[in-house]
Enzyme design. Structure first.
Site, mmCIF file in Angstrom:
data_model
loop_
_atom_site.group_PDB
_atom_site.id
_atom_site.type_symbol
_atom_site.label_atom_id
_atom_site.label_comp_id
_atom_site.label_asym_id
_atom_site.label_seq_id
_atom_site.Cartn_x
_atom_site.Cartn_y
_atom_site.Cartn_z
ATOM 1 N N PHE B 125 0.919 -0.943 -0.097
ATOM 2 C CA PHE B 125 0.154 0.044 0.381
ATOM 3 C C PHE B 125 0.769 0.959 -0.258
ATOM 4 C CE2 PHE B 125 -2.771 2.904 2.182
ATOM 5 C CZ PHE B 125 -3.958 2.969 1.594
ATOM 6 N N ASP B 194 2.305 -5.611 8.018
ATOM 7 C CA ASP B 194 0.802 -4.802 8.259
ATOM 8 C C ASP B 194 -0.568 -5.469 7.634
ATOM 9 O OD1 ASP B 194 -1.288 -3.296 7.254
ATOM 10 O OD2 ASP B 194 -0.579 -1.920 6.166
ATOM 11 N N TYR B 217 -10.527 -0.022 11.838
ATOM 12 C CA TYR B 217 -12.003 0.037 10.585
ATOM 13 C C TYR B 217 -12.511 -0.257 9.112
ATOM 14 C CZ TYR B 217 -8.306 3.373 8.008
ATOM 15 O OH TYR B 217 -7.373 3.534 7.313
ATOM 16 N N LYS B 218 -11.602 -1.585 9.156
ATOM 17 C CA LYS B 218 -11.877 -2.707 8.033
ATOM 18 C C LYS B 218 -12.774 -3.867 8.495
ATOM 19 C CE LYS B 218 -7.603 -1.332 4.646
ATOM 20 N NZ LYS B 218 -8.313 -0.231 3.968
ATOM 21 N N ARG B 364 -13.040 -3.911 -7.498
ATOM 22 C CA ARG B 364 -12.896 -4.564 -5.809
ATOM 23 C C ARG B 364 -14.100 -5.496 -4.303
ATOM 24 N NH1 ARG B 364 -8.584 -2.050 -1.426
ATOM 25 N NH2 ARG B 364 -10.184 -0.528 -1.652
#
Lengths: 404, 404
Positions: B125, B194, B217-218, B364
């Site tokens: 990322f 990560d 938050y995912k 996605r």
């Protein structure tokens, strides 16, 4: 001798009395710890409920755009800017105060690479000292701590950054922001200010300062651990090099480039995705200041503190007023020293008057002008007087002995 | 050929169906973007309301102790630990994922001072790449990016830290965590992971990894911008040197010492005062996992993804499945490439099926096992099929032309 009627009269004439009505304070409590955690502003509960149930629960991912989450940190900054005397797009919210200070001082340090000293005073809040020491170590510099009164004397051409907290968290002593900023500039150093104990309680003018940070949860009343803010003087916007490059500080975050390119302006202070619920609470909390002149806050703050100190002089024995008596040299809280500070504060809190203590011997009382009434000052000092007189307290004192 | 009844039958047999009932999802929405922002867990609204109105509004400063705000970050960590396969006091919440990664990789880098390379892959990322570059620059090292498949080959005795994201945010491709950790250790490097795109959607085992961070938050559904978490292997607790010393990481924060002394254990990862409202929302959100076996999450995730890919093969033309077909090589989202990805996704969202796009050509779909039903997979692929067939869409496509 002042009496309660004197303070009641001040309340009747208080041009900021309407602001107090924008806060929710529990019945029977005199809250004098807003310099640590501000009370709940009335707009917050509905905002956080809407935030959670509608924006998150129903809007889901779409709320990043539809409900303005993406630029909320900037909008918080725009609400804080007038309280700092700063232009609108020079302030942004995010991260903790410690991390904000780390970013600001690291970036300031990089702007003066040919010098080695970060200068501060020994009375600075400990976390600031720790952060400054981290920056000094990582940038091949030295942290120097001197007495608060010796700052100006120590300023010399080896100082890269002067990093100070405006109002001392213990004594309430205030540094002259404009004068020390000018003195730092006079020797070619940059000045970075921590405004945690001043913003929201007084008028400020950071227009000469290089950078500033501050806390969202004290006099800004943003809720426990509310995100911090960072001010960067527009003259440094093009050169502010964040020590932590992250996608929120990227010029084009959704391009997902392999290499970092800093955003224009204050946006480059950002690093990662911010806690939006807490940020929304802070944004709603700041609404109470929208029509308030920071100078009026300062005027009321001075009167609250003056009244408090006068009452201490008139009504109490054995307490020393540690806070400077000159309004120009202090912030918005008053500290009294007493050998039994902790026991006295516990007894006072049991009576519904909430302040706090700082070891070894300080009682601290935050006199926030936004929501306090003048009679709160009377009730506090009268409460201390009653605590010192009452039988149960004397027994407790005999039992616990002096605090050393 | 699979039909909707097949997926309905899977739902009837789903041992995790009870978990879906713990989420609030809007009527008529198929939400497949929980890999970006998880939906609202049912316990959250009451928790945040109580937090704001009672704990803050009435408890005020007293809630730091009375309502456990002070150790909330640790309690969140204890709820996350089982999802990582980590011991209870090796995980703590706080800061953003970017700042958490900065702290972890900086600390890891300091544990291997005689080497210079931080190794990662080009698919990481972007914010991770930026953070790693900042750490490399500040510690006199180099960031090396290689192709994801070339990591093991590049590992050599000049590598100080291997820093990877477990599941690729675009393709869903998953690195073999245990194998690459072992390979890093084999050359004397440390491994920092990560886990943002894996935690909460699968079972994990970080018992050999040195450090890990991840997003709240995912798949953890902690709300927009929820605080991150940091795992530090207990073998490093005594030597973890936080690059940002702050009072929350101090062994005795209220002693207000002039110099920093790191807390024992995971507490030293902390820096400054955390956003308690957002942290409370995350804590409440994690309650939904308390009785859920992470292996069951993984089993359901694999079935959801298998069903999705099978349906794409059977029902759609012109889409390429970018995500690896082998369950061992993927996470919990599926990415499809199509030249008109953005237009197709816009049409799909208009029909109530929410996924997202990653430029230039990826659609996605996050297949979160905690709250999705198997029929959601059918409805999504069937929705794509309808979008591709319908008249309005063809006109839109003709008008907008291909996305390049």
């Amino acid at each position: 001798m002042l009496d309660r009627a004197h303070f009641e009269a001040l309340d009747e004439d208080d041009p900021l009395a309407y602001v107090a009505g924008r806060f929710v304070l529990p019945e029977g409590i005199v809250y004098l710890d807003g310099n640590s955690l501000g009370p709940l502003p009335a707009p917050v509960p509905a905002t956080t409920a809407r935030m959670v149930e509608q924006q998150w629960g129903e809007g889901l991912i779409r709320s990043w755009n539809d409900n303005g989450w993406w630029d909320l940190a900037r909008r918080v900054g725009r609400r804080i800017a007038p309280l700092l005397g700063a232009p609108p797009d020079s302030v942004i919210a995010g991260d903790t105060t410690s991390v904000a200070l780390y970013k600001a001082v690291s970036a300031a340090r990089r702007l003066v690479p040919d010098r080695s000293v970060i200068l501060t005073d020994r009375g600075n809040f400990p976390t600031d000292l720790y952060v400054l020491d981290s920056v000094a170590e990582q940038t091949g510099g030295t942290l120097e701590m001197v007495a608060p009164a010796a700052i100006e004397e120590r300023l010399a051409d080896d100082v890269a950054v002067l990093a100070l907290t405006h109002v001392d968290y213990r004594s309430g002593r205030r540094h002259p922001l404009a004068e020390l900023t000018e003195a730092a500039h006079g020797v070619g150093a940059l000045a970075v200010w921590d405004l945690s104990h001043s913003v929201g309680a007084m008028n400020l003018d950071v227009s000469d300062a290089d950078m500033a940070v501050g806390c969202g949860y004290k006099y800004l009343n943003g809720g426990p651990g509310a995100p911090a803010f960072t001010y960067v003087n527009p003259r440094h916007h093009g050169k502010f090099d964040n020590p932590i490059h992250g996608w929120w500080g990227h010029a084009d975050p959704f391009a997902m480039n392999l290499s970092f390119r800093a955003a224009e302006g204050i946006g480059r202070v950002q690093v990662g995705t911010q806690p939006i619920i807490s940020l929304a609470a802070l944004y709603a909390a700041l609404e109470v200041f929208d029509d308030v002149d920071p100078k009026a806050l300062r005027t009321k703050s001075e009167r609250l503190v003056d009244g408090f100190i006068t009452l201490v002089d008139q009504q109490l024995e054995g307490f020393e007023v540690v806070t400077p008596r000159s309004p120009e040299e202090r912030g918005s809280h008053v500290s009294l020293s007493h050998p039994q500070a902790a026991d006295i504060m516990a007894a006072l809190i049991a009576r519904g008057v909430i302040g706090d203590v700082r070891p070894p011997d300080l009682l601290r009382f935050g006199l926030a002008p936004a929501y306090l009434r003048y009679v709160d000052v009377w009730d506090c000092v009268d409460g201390i007087r009653q605590v010192m007189e009452e039988e149960g307290w004397k027994r407790a004192r005999a039992r616990s002995g002096p605090v050393t």
